[in-house]
Design an enzyme around this catalytic site. Structure first.
Site, mmCIF file in Angstrom:
data_model
loop_
_atom_site.group_PDB
_atom_site.id
_atom_site.type_symbol
_atom_site.label_atom_id
_atom_site.label_comp_id
_atom_site.label_asym_id
_atom_site.label_seq_id
_atom_site.Cartn_x
_atom_site.Cartn_y
_atom_site.Cartn_z
ATOM 1 N N ASP A 127 34.702 41.099 37.662
ATOM 2 C CA ASP A 127 35.453 39.922 38.111
ATOM 3 C C ASP A 127 36.071 39.200 36.914
ATOM 4 O O ASP A 127 35.568 39.312 35.794
ATOM 5 C CB ASP A 127 34.525 38.890 38.782
HETATM 6 N N1 URA Z 1 28.923 42.086 40.383
HETATM 7 C C1 URA Z 1 29.669 40.974 40.513
HETATM 8 O O1 URA Z 1 29.390 40.127 41.342
HETATM 9 N N2 URA Z 1 30.719 40.808 39.693
HETATM 10 C C2 URA Z 1 31.057 41.695 38.738
HETATM 11 O O2 URA Z 1 32.033 41.476 38.004
HETATM 12 C C3 URA Z 1 30.268 42.842 38.619
HETATM 13 C C4 URA Z 1 29.210 43.015 39.457
#
Ligand code: URA
Length: 238
Positions: free
Chosen positions: A109
């Site tokens: 993310d």
């Molecule tokens: N899980 C998440 O919630 N976000 C990420 O970026 C990776 C794994």
């Protein structure tokens, strides 16, 4: 003899998008052995044919396989381009990696930091992202409070998410401010770790991936990148 359609060979040579290459062929800017190319699908021999774009020689040899390990900072998206104009993981790479057609292996993310691989190799990507190969991914998680033993056990067993139950996970309490939990999963559902904690009404305030299989971030600082050695790639695929 390795032959492939001209348009495919040009696109894979990493000198421009398919659209640009298509336009160049239409405008007679691409020459094959001295003659303007007339068809996108003209089969070219990668080893023998002499291709030029705007009078410049084009090397059609396949790109060397490259795999980079990036410590992704907050604020960049894990895509090759972004319609909202945000910085991408490609835009923060040093110039010498720009000419390779790299793309991220999976996603983090925008607010997640840590280990992200980038490669130009489809087989490597398939291997690392297909759930059947079950690569462990370890994350450090920061939440504002402490979970109860029952909550930890719930996350360990799996919790219902809108796209199905999460698989069993390993959860451990740690003290590495701001992080207070380590989570090991081997799935890659979208926003999976954040959603697992949200299910228990905990808001994740910071999230960092520190390991993928046997690869760790090591001393790499946020925003830094290093190229994996052939040995590291083989070890990862074992
Ligand atoms: N899980 C998440 O919630 N976000 C990420 O970026 C990776 C794994």
């Amino acid at each position: 003899m390795a032959t492939k359609p001209l348009i495919k060979a040009l696109t894979e040579a990493g000198i421009g998008s398919r659209r640009r290459m298509t336009d160049a062929i239409k405008q007679g800017k691409v020459k094959v052995n001295g003659a303007a190319a007339e068809s996108f699908n003209h089969l070219v021999d990668l080893a023998k044919d002499h291709i030029q774009l705007n009078g410049q020689d084009v090397s059609l040899q396949p790109d060397t396989v490259i795999c980079l390990l990036l410590n992704k900072p907050v604020g960049v998206v894990s895509t090759t381009s972004d319609e909202k104009g945000r910085g991408t993981v490609l835009s923060i790479l040093p110039d010498n990696y720009r000419r390779h057609r790299l793309y991220p292996v999976g996603r983090l993310d925008i607010d997640t930091t840590g280990l992200l691989l980038l490669t130009n190799d489809g087989a490597l990507t398939y291997r690392l992202t297909h759930p059947k190969f079950e690569y462990e991914k370890e994350y450090l998680v920061a939440i504002k409070s402490k979970m109860t033993i029952q909550e930890i056990q719930q996350l360990q067993r799996g919790v219902p998410l809108e796209d199905g139950m999460s698989y069993p996970a390993k959860i451990r309490e740690i003290s590495q401010p701001p992080f207070n939990y380590s989570v090991i999963i081997h799935e890659g559902k979208k926003r999976q770790v954040r959603r697992m904690f949200e299910y228990l009404r905990y808001h994740v305030t910071a999230l960092k991936r520190i390991r993928l299989g046997n690869l760790t971030l090591g001393n790499l600082k946020e925003g830094e990148v290093r190229r994996l050695t052939t040995k590291e790639i083989s070890a990862l695929l074992r």
